[in-house]
Enzyme design. Structure first.
Site, PDB file in Angstrom:
ATOM      1  N   ASP A  49     -23.077   0.957  35.537  1.00 48.32           N
ATOM      2  CA  ASP A  49     -21.794   0.777  34.838  1.00 48.32           C
ATOM      3  C   ASP A  49     -20.983   2.069  34.881  1.00 48.32           C
ATOM      4  O   ASP A  49     -19.850   2.121  34.406  1.00 48.32           O
ATOM      5  CB  ASP A  49     -21.998   0.269  33.402  1.00 48.32           C
ATOM      6  CG  ASP A  49     -22.794   1.219  32.528  1.00 48.32           C
ATOM      7  OD1 ASP A  49     -23.322   2.227  33.052  1.00 48.32           O
ATOM      8  OD2 ASP A  49     -22.900   0.953  31.317  1.00 48.32           O
ATOM      9  N   SER A  50     -21.550   3.112  35.505  1.00 50.64           N
ATOM     10  CA  SER A  50     -20.765   4.316  35.786  1.00 50.64           C
ATOM     11  C   SER A  50     -19.567   3.980  36.658  1.00 50.64           C
ATOM     12  O   SER A  50     -18.628   4.770  36.745  1.00 50.64           O
ATOM     13  CB  SER A  50     -21.626   5.381  36.469  1.00 50.64           C
ATOM     14  OG  SER A  50     -22.280   4.842  37.596  1.00 50.64           O
ATOM     15  N   LYS A 118     -30.799  -3.151  34.101  1.00 47.86           N
ATOM     16  CA  LYS A 118     -31.093  -1.916  33.364  1.00 47.86           C
ATOM     17  C   LYS A 118     -30.392  -2.009  32.022  1.00 47.86           C
ATOM     18  O   LYS A 118     -29.224  -2.431  31.968  1.00 47.86           O
ATOM     19  CB  LYS A 118     -30.620  -0.683  34.130  1.00 47.86           C
ATOM     20  CG  LYS A 118     -30.803   0.615  33.329  1.00 47.86           C
ATOM     21  CD  LYS A 118     -30.733   1.857  34.200  1.00 47.86           C
ATOM     22  CE  LYS A 118     -29.347   2.295  34.569  1.00 47.86           C
ATOM     23  NZ  LYS A 118     -28.496   2.641  33.413  1.00 47.86           N
ATOM     24  N   GLU A 120     -29.693   0.267  28.347  1.00 41.68           N
ATOM     25  CA  GLU A 120     -29.780   1.535  27.633  1.00 41.68           C
ATOM     26  C   GLU A 120     -30.194   1.244  26.194  1.00 41.68           C
ATOM     27  O   GLU A 120     -29.688   0.296  25.594  1.00 41.68           O
ATOM     28  CB  GLU A 120     -28.420   2.237  27.633  1.00 41.68           C
ATOM     29  CG  GLU A 120     -27.941   2.640  29.006  1.00 41.68           C
ATOM     30  CD  GLU A 120     -26.547   3.289  28.978  1.00 41.68           C
ATOM     31  OE1 GLU A 120     -26.065   3.657  27.892  1.00 41.68           O
ATOM     32  OE2 GLU A 120     -25.955   3.405  30.064  1.00 41.68           O
ATOM     33  N   GLU A 187     -32.352  10.154  31.364  1.00 40.61           N
ATOM     34  CA  GLU A 187     -31.093  10.847  31.684  1.00 40.61           C
ATOM     35  C   GLU A 187     -30.832  11.985  30.699  1.00 40.61           C
ATOM     36  O   GLU A 187     -30.939  11.809  29.479  1.00 40.61           O
ATOM     37  CB  GLU A 187     -29.901   9.871  31.664  1.00 40.61           C
ATOM     38  CG  GLU A 187     -28.578  10.612  31.923  1.00 40.61           C
ATOM     39  CD  GLU A 187     -27.381   9.745  32.241  1.00 40.61           C
ATOM     40  OE1 GLU A 187     -27.524   8.502  32.295  1.00 40.61           O
ATOM     41  OE2 GLU A 187     -26.295  10.325  32.448  1.00 40.61           O
TER      42      GLU A 187
HETATM   43  O1  KIV Z   1     -24.422   3.810  35.344  1.00 42.64           O
HETATM   44  C1  KIV Z   1     -25.105   4.584  36.044  1.00 42.64           C
HETATM   45  O2  KIV Z   1     -24.740   4.931  37.161  1.00 42.64           O
HETATM   46  C2  KIV Z   1     -26.359   5.062  35.504  1.00 42.64           C
HETATM   47  C3  KIV Z   1     -27.060   6.167  36.228  1.00 42.64           C
HETATM   48  C4  KIV Z   1     -26.259   7.385  36.180  1.00 42.64           C
HETATM   49  C5  KIV Z   1     -28.449   6.336  35.769  1.00 42.64           C
HETATM   50  O3  KIV Z   1     -26.797   4.574  34.501  1.00 42.64           O
END
Ligand code: KIV
Length: 286
Positions: A49-50, A118, A120, A187
């Site tokens: 989500d980056s 993924k 968080e 992270e």
């Molecule tokens: O969103 C992302 O790219 C991430 C990585 C930086 C681990 O969560």
């Protein structure tokens, strides 16, 4: 059973089994042209989500949606053959309840073809990890600096620098492991903590700003290609200056257009250029 493609994509259990064998390599990709380039060299592609910040220029990751993440993941899956594809569940799509998380995760996997999600979150989210895993959705947990918690953390700050915080991160990672996560992203945490967690956990640790001792590493691809915005983060390293290559190509293109050197008749339709064969239709095809 329907026909399978001839190439074999790395699976989630294969990824998990790499712990102790060799380092796991991962990078982010959000779009086809980047995913294609990464595919032969990485074990898994993270559709992070980056992309909210890197791809959309937003100040944080909070406003990206399930539909946007699903579309990015689908593009990555469509254009790769080897790497396992893991997609980030966006903020607000999984925190309310395990049931809501399952609904959103199932939609994301079904409509993108990604193999895992993924999420968080600390130990409080371990129940969600268990709910998803028990229903067929592999989970990569993400602890430490969690960008979706930017408002509660008061910024993007390294975590686990003091004993109490380090102990909490340890409890978080252990809780996700116990709940069935196949791996955990660490992270922005203190290096000794990442090293210790890697030695303690039986699932792979994937570091970003964590430790060389982690079982694998992930970075935002734009950061290693010199395509990031402004200053590169302390934990990343530029491996190329693709920005300079792009700027040079665009400058050449602009000059060629302005000088009238591009396009030439070779680039046009309905024009006979070099005589090749009488049935040559190449310059009528777009
Ligand atoms: O969103 C992302 O790219 C991430 C990585 C930086 C681990 O969560």
């Amino acid at each position: 059973m329907s026909a399978h493609s001839s190439t074999k994509r790395r699976t989630v259990p294969e990824l998990a089994a790499l712990k102790g064998q060799r380092k796991i390599v991962s990078l982010t990709a959000y779009i086809a042209p980047i995913a294609r380039q990464l595919d032969p060299y990485v074990d898994f592609i993270l559709v992070g989500d980056s992309t909210a910040m890197v791809g959309y220029g937003l100040p944080d990751t909070l406003s990206i949606t399930v539909e946007q993440m699903t579309a990015h993941a689908a593009a990555v899956v469509r254009t790769t053959q080897h790497a396992c594809v893991v997609v980030d569940m966006p903020f607000g799509s999984y925190q309310a309840s395990p049931q809501e998380a399952f609904k959103q995760a199932a939609y994301m996997l079904a409509h993108s073809g990604a193999a895992a999600v993924k999420i968080e979150g600390g130990a409080a989210l371990a129940e969600t990890t268990r709910f998803l895993v028990e229903r067929g959705i592999p989970v990569l947990a993400h602890v430490g600096l969690m960008p979706q918690y930017v408002n509660t953390m008061g910024g993007f700050k390294a975590q686990g620098l003091h004993d109490a915080a380090a102990q909490q991160i340890t409890r978080d990672a252990l809780a996700h492991q116990e709940a069935g996560a196949f791996g955990v992203v660490l992270e922005g945490i203190a290096e000794p903590l990442a090293r210790q967690l890697t030695a303690t956990l039986t699932i792979p640790t994937i570091g970003i700003g964590a430790s060389p001792a982690c079982d694998g590493q992930v970075l935002v691809t734009e950061d290693i290609l010199g395509l990031g915005e402004g200053k590169i983060p302390k934990f990343a390293q530029p491996f190329a200056d693709v920005g300079a290559v792009i700027r040079d190509a665009v400058q050449q293109y602009a000059q060629a257009v302005q000088d009238g050197r591009f396009p030439t008749l070779q680039h046009c339709f309905g024009v006979k250029t070099a005589p090749s064969s009488s049935n040559d239709e190449s310059n009528s095809k777009p």
